[in-house]
Write a protein that holds these residues in place. Structure first.
Motif, short mmCIF file in Angstrom:
data_model
loop_
_atom_site.label_atom_id
_atom_site.label_comp_id
_atom_site.label_asym_id
_atom_site.label_seq_id
_atom_site.Cartn_x
_atom_site.Cartn_y
_atom_site.Cartn_z
N LEU A 29 0.82 -1.21 0.00
CA LEU A 29 0.00 0.00 0.00
C LEU A 29 0.86 1.26 0.00
N ALA A 30 1.90 1.26 0.83
CA ALA A 30 2.72 2.45 0.99
C ALA A 30 3.42 2.85 -0.31
N ARG A 31 3.81 1.88 -1.11
CA ARG A 31 4.54 2.19 -2.34
C ARG A 31 3.64 2.23 -3.57
N HIS A 32 2.35 1.95 -3.42
CA HIS A 32 1.47 1.84 -4.59
C HIS A 32 1.24 3.20 -5.25
N MET A 33 1.34 3.24 -6.56
CA MET A 33 1.22 4.49 -7.31
C MET A 33 -0.21 5.04 -7.32
N ASP A 34 -1.20 4.21 -7.04
CA ASP A 34 -2.58 4.68 -7.04
C ASP A 34 -3.06 5.12 -5.65
N VAL A 35 -2.20 5.03 -4.66
CA VAL A 35 -2.51 5.56 -3.33
C VAL A 35 -1.96 6.98 -3.26
#
Length: 328
Positions: free
Chosen positions: A59-65
């Motif tokens: 989650l922390a590295r996800h581009m859509d967050v």
């Protein structure tokens, strides 16, 4: 903490992916179920249960967050910031660890101060980020305070938290249980005086007897590190200038407690202490409108009230010419 996060995020029109702590997923799952039953549209609030290095890191590295809000240890907070910087530079608010001073002044009612300091540290088995875990006591009342704090800890009722009258349950898991016992051994080895507790209670479960140390020095691990357990450390001081300097000499700055009858003393300490919340003659008093957050390694950003709304909004400027503006 769940409400502090999802309330303002939903109020400002965001959708959410909530990653629960692996030790405590059930309360979040139940709360989100109630929100869905109340009519929250599917897909607006989503829950992912899993471990930090896998689910949390994804989650922390996800581009859509587009935004991260995290509550946890300072060590993990550093990892969260690093992962966010590796993706889309998403903004991060952090509510991290603490080593909060609880300052008992010379004019204090000792019995009241002992009870409040006891609550400030032992609440929730000591597993509280803003726990008053450095109890600074003026030298004129120090010895009396130590004896009464010891007696209060000995009389604290430890056992099944679902039984009436029980004040303290078990630690959250075996890892935290062993970590606390390690710190207790460190306190004894470094020369602090073990006044009460210091060992596990019984042979089953993760119960620890309420522990009180006196003769604690600032350079001891039990005075510097966040123990996150039922371990009260009592430190002696002489005057306000000294205790301000010592209280601020910490990488943390989440909260502080001040116990005094003198308004000037309360104001002096409140202004001088580099922490996000100062409780005067009380502790762990919260309100939805009062901002909460820390200085230094206790994190950045504030939660609750109008401060929390700012965490989940982006500012946009739109500029357009008027038809036949007068200045043309």
């Amino acid at each position: 903490m769940l409400a502090w996060k999802i309330g303002p995020a939903l109020a400002t029109g965001n959708t959410i992916v909530l990653k629960t702590a692996e030790q405590t997923p059930l309360s979040a799952l139940f709360a989100v179920k109630l929100l869905h039953e109340a009519g929250l549209p599917p897909g607006v609030l989503n829950v992912v249960s899993g471990f930090g290095p896998t689910a949390g890191a994804a989650l922390a590295r996800h581009m859509d967050v587009d935004k991260l809000a995290f509550t946890g240890s300072t060590k993990t907070g550093r990892v969260v910031i690093g992962l966010a910087s590796q993706s889309n530079l998403k903004p991060v608010t952090l509510e991290l660890g603490g080593k909060s001073p609880f300052i008992v002044c010379e004019d204090a009612d000792v019995d009241q101060a002992v009870e409040l300091a006891h609550f400030a540290l032992f609440f929730n088995q000591g597993q509280c980020c803003c726990a008053g875990s450095r109890t600074f006591v003026h030298e004129s009342i120090h010895d009396e305070f130590v004896e009464k704090a010891k007696a209060r800890a000995i009389n604290r009722v430890v056992g099944d938290p679902f039984k009436k009258g029980v004040e303290q349950g078990p630690q959250v898991d075996s890892e935290q249980f062993e970590k606390i016992l390690k710190y207790i051994r460190s306190g004894v080895e470094s020369g602090a005086t073990l006044e009460s507790g210091g060992e596990r209670l019984g042979s089953k479960g993760f119960y620890i007897n309420p522990t009180v140390f006196s003769n604690v020095q600032d350079d001891m691990l039990i005075a510097k590190d966040e123990i996150f357990g039922p371990v009260q450390t009592i430190l002696k001081y002489k005057d306000l200038n000294e205790v301000i300097k010592r209280a601020n000499n910490s990488p943390y700055g989440l909260a502080a407690g001040v116990f005094t009858k003198n308004l000037d003393t309360a104001n002096t300490l409140s202004r001088a202490l580099r922490v996000g919340t100062v409780w005067v003659n009380c502790f762990d008093v919260f309100d939805a409108a009062i901002p909460f957050g820390g200085y230094k390694m206790s994190g950045h950003g504030r939660e609750k009230g109008i401060y929390s709304l700012m965490n989940y909004l982006q500012v946009k400027a739109v500029v357009t010419p008027l038809k036949n503006p007068a200045w043309l």
